[in-house]
Motif scaffolding. Structure first.
Motif, mmCIF file in Angstrom:
data_model
loop_
_atom_site.group_PDB
_atom_site.id
_atom_site.type_symbol
_atom_site.label_atom_id
_atom_site.label_comp_id
_atom_site.label_asym_id
_atom_site.label_seq_id
_atom_site.Cartn_x
_atom_site.Cartn_y
_atom_site.Cartn_z
ATOM 1 N N VAL A 122 0.862 -1.185 0.000
ATOM 2 C CA VAL A 122 0.000 0.000 0.000
ATOM 3 C C VAL A 122 0.898 1.234 0.000
ATOM 4 N N PHE A 123 0.680 2.126 -0.948
ATOM 5 C CA PHE A 123 1.499 3.339 -1.006
ATOM 6 C C PHE A 123 1.184 4.259 0.164
ATOM 7 N N VAL A 124 2.251 4.740 0.810
ATOM 8 C CA VAL A 124 2.106 5.797 1.807
ATOM 9 C C VAL A 124 2.732 7.093 1.298
ATOM 10 N N LYS A 125 3.501 6.991 0.229
ATOM 11 C CA LYS A 125 4.086 8.166 -0.411
ATOM 12 C C LYS A 125 4.244 7.870 -1.898
ATOM 13 N N GLN A 126 3.738 8.772 -2.741
ATOM 14 C CA GLN A 126 3.838 8.596 -4.187
ATOM 15 C C GLN A 126 4.562 9.787 -4.806
ATOM 16 N N PRO A 127 5.179 9.593 -5.961
ATOM 17 C CA PRO A 127 5.946 10.685 -6.582
ATOM 18 C C PRO A 127 5.040 11.815 -7.040
ATOM 19 N N GLY A 128 5.579 13.018 -7.003
ATOM 20 C CA GLY A 128 4.884 14.201 -7.508
ATOM 21 C C GLY A 128 5.658 14.811 -8.655
ATOM 22 N N SER A 129 4.963 15.543 -9.519
ATOM 23 C CA SER A 129 5.599 16.153 -10.689
ATOM 24 C C SER A 129 6.606 17.225 -10.267
ATOM 25 N N ILE A 130 7.653 17.363 -11.073
ATOM 26 C CA ILE A 130 8.757 18.285 -10.765
ATOM 27 C C ILE A 130 9.052 19.150 -11.988
ATOM 28 N N VAL A 131 9.221 20.445 -11.752
ATOM 29 C CA VAL A 131 9.758 21.350 -12.778
ATOM 30 C C VAL A 131 11.090 21.866 -12.240
ATOM 31 N N VAL A 182 13.517 14.161 -19.368
ATOM 32 C CA VAL A 182 12.152 14.682 -19.362
ATOM 33 C C VAL A 182 11.173 13.572 -19.720
ATOM 34 N N GLY A 183 10.071 13.473 -18.973
ATOM 35 C CA GLY A 183 9.076 12.456 -19.290
ATOM 36 C C GLY A 183 8.193 12.137 -18.104
ATOM 37 N N ILE A 184 7.529 10.963 -18.185
ATOM 38 C CA ILE A 184 6.585 10.509 -17.169
ATOM 39 C C ILE A 184 7.217 9.368 -16.376
ATOM 40 N N TYR A 185 7.265 9.537 -15.047
ATOM 41 C CA TYR A 185 7.865 8.542 -14.153
ATOM 42 C C TYR A 185 6.767 7.866 -13.325
ATOM 43 N N GLN A 186 6.947 6.551 -13.084
ATOM 44 C CA GLN A 186 6.054 5.806 -12.203
ATOM 45 C C GLN A 186 6.857 4.803 -11.393
ATOM 46 N N CYS A 187 6.438 4.650 -10.139
ATOM 47 C CA CYS A 187 7.067 3.716 -9.213
ATOM 48 C C CYS A 187 6.210 2.457 -9.120
ATOM 49 N N LEU A 188 6.865 1.289 -9.066
ATOM 50 C CA LEU A 188 6.184 0.020 -8.851
ATOM 51 C C LEU A 188 6.667 -0.573 -7.541
ATOM 52 N N ALA A 189 5.715 -0.944 -6.677
ATOM 53 C CA ALA A 189 6.038 -1.575 -5.393
ATOM 54 C C ALA A 189 5.518 -3.006 -5.416
ATOM 55 N N SER A 190 6.385 -3.983 -5.088
ATOM 56 C CA SER A 190 6.026 -5.395 -5.220
ATOM 57 C C SER A 190 6.388 -6.179 -3.965
ATOM 58 N N LEU A 210 8.497 15.008 -15.188
ATOM 59 C CA LEU A 210 9.693 15.817 -14.962
ATOM 60 C C LEU A 210 9.865 16.739 -16.149
ATOM 61 N N HIS A 211 9.848 18.026 -15.889
ATOM 62 C CA HIS A 211 10.133 19.034 -16.901
ATOM 63 C C HIS A 211 11.356 19.821 -16.452
ATOM 64 N N PRO A 214 13.383 32.128 -28.414
ATOM 65 C CA PRO A 214 14.273 30.984 -28.615
ATOM 66 C C PRO A 214 13.730 29.729 -27.941
ATOM 67 N N ALA A 215 14.435 28.609 -28.131
ATOM 68 C CA ALA A 215 14.037 27.342 -27.514
ATOM 69 C C ALA A 215 13.960 27.511 -25.998
ATOM 70 N N HIS A 216 12.930 26.906 -25.407
ATOM 71 C CA HIS A 216 12.710 27.091 -23.974
ATOM 72 C C HIS A 216 11.790 26.015 -23.444
ATOM 73 N N MET A 217 11.717 25.923 -22.118
ATOM 74 C CA MET A 217 10.709 25.153 -21.412
ATOM 75 C C MET A 217 10.339 25.941 -20.168
ATOM 76 N N GLY A 218 9.046 26.124 -19.950
ATOM 77 C CA GLY A 218 8.577 26.961 -18.850
ATOM 78 C C GLY A 218 7.839 28.169 -19.397
ATOM 79 N N ASP A 219 6.943 28.717 -18.600
ATOM 80 C CA ASP A 219 6.161 29.874 -19.038
ATOM 81 C C ASP A 219 7.056 31.088 -19.250
ATOM 82 N N LEU A 220 6.693 31.868 -20.271
ATOM 83 C CA LEU A 220 7.460 33.063 -20.625
ATOM 84 C C LEU A 220 6.619 34.319 -20.442
#
Length: 417
Positions: free
Chosen positions: A29-38, A99-107, A120-121, A151-157
């Motif tokens: 049972v998860f007691v802590k799960q990952p959160g998105s990061i910039v 950069v992408g989508i991360y998921q944790c598996l607990a077994s 993760l951005h 120019p090339a960027h990531m994040g609000d301008l």
């Protein structure tokens, strides 16, 4: 003597009972799960390291694995990826690879559960590549658009324009407008005082860094004055904009024309604007804070001058990511019986459903396994059906996971994981 022996037997019995209880298998049972990061690439941090958190309870204690964009991460000696308990640490961040989508598996021995998705951005802002721009030549009274081309960027301008030299910035009014969507500068009707050099300044709101583009000279042509003409709307909002509850909506609208057009706003349904709506920057921006379902509808921008008027419309559509309203519960069933698990979520648009078993997609099987409107039916249970199940409710705005365990009772009457 007999009392002493009885006491020892009671203590031994209690110890055996506790031992048996402590070794009863418990599902993860998860007691802590990952959160998105910039992560701001130009921050003062020199290590460029992030950590995704993951922790689960269960017996035996769960082991952990991680996936990036559905591919398993395999830490190796010297790798930038490392595990600490259930946590994933990434060092020397690379904006092309990480950069992408991360998921944790607990077994553990009872099965596997998959965490929610965490993105993760890496926020960054490159320099302008072009060093020189050609002059833009216009007549007195003509409208003009000066392109920023960030120019090339990531994040609000955010965008602003320097006129001739810092710190003189272009002041926005009924005649001049800077789009915070494209960065372009719009002058509805050019006057002789507008002649000069214009420089676009781009600021990344995450990294707090700014870069300046090459100056664009605005030159007045000498072959006559532009006559009056009706408004031409150059800045307009999309036909449909999806907005979540609580978001702030900003609609931009600006027109070129001679005389300089005036901008007005209205709701097509005739519904008056609530007090919270703010029209600013000489009516070039309509702002709706704390968006609510009743704010959805068709909005219209009207540009008008002495030569005529034009209008554009756009629809604000309310959306909601899925929220679970009915969750499957842990079940234990004998061999050959059936299981029906209900899973429901509220969402707009309506969600679709899929199921996982031990972290892997569950494929429907005729006369064995079916998924209908989120409900999972498993017929003729076998020992192979035991494990961890997850319902996933999703629409294009998000997805949610919920977990349940299935234990199958063998012929002997014991639960078999």
């Amino acid at each position: 003597m007999k009392m002493g022996l009885l006491w020892k037997l009671l203590v031994l019995q209690s110890f055996i009972g506790c031992l048996a209880e402590s070794t009863t298998p418990l599902r993860p049972v998860f007691v802590k799960q990952p959160g998105s990061i910039v992560f701001p690439m130009h921050s003062t941090e020199t290590r460029r390291e992030v950590t995704f958190s993951c922790e689960a309870q269960g017996y035996p204690p769960p082991s952990y694995r991680w996936r990036l964009n559905d591919s398993f991460i395999a830490p190796r000696l010297g790798s930038r990826y490392s595990f600490s308990g259930g946590n994933l640490q990434i060092s020397h961040l690379n904006k092309e690879e990480d950069v992408g989508i991360y998921q944790c598996l607990a077994s553990n021995s009872l099965g596997t559960i998959l965490s929610r998705e965490a993105s993760l951005h890496i926020a960054y802002l490159d320099n302008f590549k072009t060093q020189k721009r050609s002059p833009v030549r216009v007549r007195d009274g003509q409208g003009v658009v000066l392109l920023c081309g960030p120019p090339a960027h990531m994040g609000d301008l955010t965008f602003s324009w320097i006129f001739n030299a810092y710190p003189t910035f272009v002041k926005q009014d009924t005649r001049r407008f800077v789009s915070q969507k494209t960065g372009n500068l719009y002058i509805a009707k050019v006057e002789p005082s507008d002649v000069g050099n214009y420089t676009c300044v781009v600021t990344n709101t995450v990294t707090k860094s700014s870069v300046q583009g090459p100056p664009t000279p605005l030159v007045l042509r000498s072959d006559g004055i532009m006559g009056e003409y009706e408004p031409k709307i150059e800045v307009q909002f999309p036909e449909v904009i999806s907005v979540a509850k609580g978001q702030t909506v900003k609609l931009e609208c600006f027109a070129l024309g001679n005389p300089a057009p005036s901008i007005s706003w209205k709701r097509v349904e005739g519904v008056p604007f609530p007090r919270k709506v703010d029209v600013n920057k000489a009516s070039g921006v309509l702002e709706i804070p704390y968006f609510q379902p009743e704010d959805a509808g068709v909005y219209e921008c009207v540009a008008e001058n002495a030569r005529g008027k034009n209008a554009v419309k756009g629809k604000l559509a309310y959306y909601a990511p899925p929220q679970l309203t009915e969750k499957p519960q842990d079940l234990q069933r004998p061999i050959d019986e059936s299981v029906v698990w209900e899973c429901k979520a509220s969402a707009k648009p309506k969600p679709s459903y899929r199921w996982l078993k031990n972290g892997e997609p569950l494929e429907p099987m005729e006369n064995k396994l079916q998924v209908v409107n989120g409900a999972l039916t498993i017929s003729s249970l076998t020992l192979m059906d035991a494990g961890m199940y997850q319902c996933v409710a999703e629409n294009r705005h998000g997805r949610v996971f919920t977990n349940a365990e299935l234990r199958v009772i063998g012929k002997t009457g014991f639960f078999l994981p």
